[in-house]
Design a protein around this motif. Structure first.
Motif, PDB file in Angstrom:
ATOM      1  N   LYS A   1      -6.724  -1.990   3.178  1.00  0.00           N
ATOM      2  CA  LYS A   1      -7.569  -1.311   2.255  1.00  0.00           C
ATOM      3  C   LYS A   1      -8.828  -0.891   2.887  1.00  0.00           C
ATOM      4  CE  LYS A   1     -10.411  -2.410  -1.109  1.00  0.00           C
ATOM      5  NZ  LYS A   1     -10.855  -3.024  -2.461  1.00  0.00           N
TER       6      LYS A   1
ATOM      7  N   CYS B   1      -2.188   0.476  -4.688  1.00  0.00           N
ATOM      8  CA  CYS B   1      -2.198  -1.165  -4.446  1.00  0.00           C
ATOM      9  C   CYS B   1      -1.381  -1.750  -5.195  1.00  0.00           C
ATOM     10  CB  CYS B   1      -3.372  -1.543  -4.099  1.00  0.00           C
ATOM     11  SG  CYS B   1      -4.486  -1.731  -5.518  1.00  0.00           S
TER      12      CYS B   1
ATOM     13  N   TRP C   1       0.836  -1.133   0.105  1.00  0.00           N
ATOM     14  CA  TRP C   1      -0.126  -0.211   0.080  1.00  0.00           C
ATOM     15  C   TRP C   1       0.824   1.112   0.011  1.00  0.00           C
ATOM     16  CZ3 TRP C   1      -4.664  -1.793  -0.792  1.00  0.00           C
ATOM     17  CH2 TRP C   1      -4.987  -3.134  -0.718  1.00  0.00           C
TER      18      TRP C   1
END
Ligand code: BGC
Length: 417
Positions: free
Chosen positions: A269, A285, A146
């Motif tokens: 997420k 991502c 991330w």
């Protein structure tokens, strides 16, 4: 099969047809979904059950990977007071089924055709002795990175596509005063990174030999030493306050643009979404460079403990049915960060990361590169998993060098088997 379980099987079979109409009781749910994003997803489940008249008694036990939750569960069962429904992972489900502790869900599974829509890799954990004993709610995977789009943009960095580029990007971020890698120093978080690092260093066959087959030659090999070296590289990009930090606080460092990257499963997420962030605009991502094409997965499932009484059993059957409905699987997983456990849920409602996750899962499943997550109980039983945790975290905290760590890994796994 013991008497309680037999009673339960027939009662669920009898009551399932009436389950939705029945005056179902409350369900007491033991889980470890305590972060903001997780709580938002949990609310989707709670509300769904409420519309069916099923009340929710919350039993949260914080701690990613579920170690603490499993300790609490053991204590509850030992005290003769198991919760009705429990969030569970992989081999833990099989272990509880082997103890004859779980309700048999065959009646609802057959009525709804679960066999046809749940991938075999999940069924391996959802079924015991050919009987359904858990309802899979999602598929997560651990080999994700991330990234803060703002930090990368400010530094003029593109999304890294190789391990070396990834290291260079963390270095550039650190040099500019950002934290290169947001990390929470807890054993399960280090193990979560190690899933991806081992996969990216040695490839899917190596991952399988080491973590699923527990082959000592792979566990002690040069690629494993290299994987530990890569962990040392990652260690050099975390901040001084990493120790003990919760994973969602590490995600917050990326969300707040204090850190460039976090290596974490796609439950992260859920935190970005919960903070109002948008993939592609605010965060990126991508698979840990070098691990593309493979997926280290873990599926949250609800195991229902064998209970007495028709109303309680009806509530359990209704809960299992609700979890498996395609519309719920879409609504829940859109919020949770995971992808559906059913293969027939349309991707439309999912964001770009979710759609990528669905494509990756299908491709890995077809290509033989869908691998159970070591860190999240899908590669081996808890004793072995915990032995690996100990070595990985000791090494990450500087107790020994990479070559010694690989030797320790061989010894620890052997002792735990
Ligand atoms: C679970 C996820 C959860 C994560 C962090 C994992 O073991 O599968 O659902 O969000 O831990 O708590």
């Amino acid at each position: 099969m013991n008497t309680v379980m037999r009673t339960c099987v027939s009662a669920i079979a009898l009551t399932f047809g009436l389950a939705v109409a029945a005056q179902a009781e409350d369900v007491e749910v033991l889980h470890w979904w305590t972060s903001g994003g997780e709580a938002a997803a949990l609310n989707v489940l709670k509300s769904d059950l409420e519309t069916q008249g099923i009340g929710w008694i919350d039993m949260p036990v914080a701690g990613g990977g579920g170690e603490a939750a499993m300790t609490t569960l053991r204590a509850r069962v030992t005290a003769g007071d198991p919760p009705t429904a429990v969030q569970m992972l992989g081999f833990d489900i099989q272990d509880w089924a082997a103890e004859d502790a779980l309700a048999n869900l065959d009646a609802v599974a057959t009525a709804e055709g679960w066999d046809a829509v749940v991938p075999a890799a999940l069924q391996a954990f959802s079924k015991y002795d050919g009987n359904w004993i858990a309802a899979p709610v999602n598929v997560h995977s651990t080999n994700w990175v991330w990234a803060s789009k703002a930090v990368l943009d400010q530094l003029g960095l593109a999304q890294p596509t190789t391990w070396d580029e990834f290291v260079a990007a963390m270095q550039a971020a650190q040099d500019a005063g950002f934290v290169g890698l947001a990390h929470g120093g807890q054993a399960w978080q280090e193990a979560t990174m190690f899933d991806g690092v081992v996969l990216s260093t040695g490839g899917p066959d190596f991952y399988r030999q080491a973590f699923i087959d527990l082959d000592p030659a792979a566990l002690g090999s040069d690629p494993m030493v290299e994987a530990f070296r890569r962990m040392e590289t990652l260690r050099s990009f975390v901040d001084d306050n990493f120790s003990g930090r919760d994973w969602n606080l590490a995600s917050a460092m990326v969300i707040n643009d204090e850190a460039a990257f976090q290596i974490m499963g796609d439950w992260a997420k859920g935190e970005f979404l919960n903070a109002g962030e948008v993939p592609g605009t605010d965060f990126l991502c991508f698979r840990l460079p070098g691990s593309e094409g493979s997926v280290t997965f873990n599926a949250d499932q609800f195991a229902l403990f064998a209970v007495e009484g028709e109303a309680a059993q009806a509530a359990q059957a209704a809960m299992a049915s609700a979890i498996m409905s395609p519309s719920f699987q879409s609504a829940f997983n859109v919020v949770k960060g995971s992808v559906p456990a059913r293969t027939d849920v349309p991707p439309d409602a999912f964001d770009a990361c979710g759609q990528q996750g669905m494509i990756d899962l299908a491709a890995a499943s077809a290509g033989g590169t869908l691998l159970g997550s070591m860190a999240h109980g899908h590669a081996n039983r808890a004793a072995v998993k915990n032995a690996i945790y100990d070595v990985v975290t000791a090494h990450f905290n500087g107790e020994y060098d990479a070559a010694t760590a690989a030797q320790e890994l061989v010894a620890a796994v052997e002792a735990a088997m």
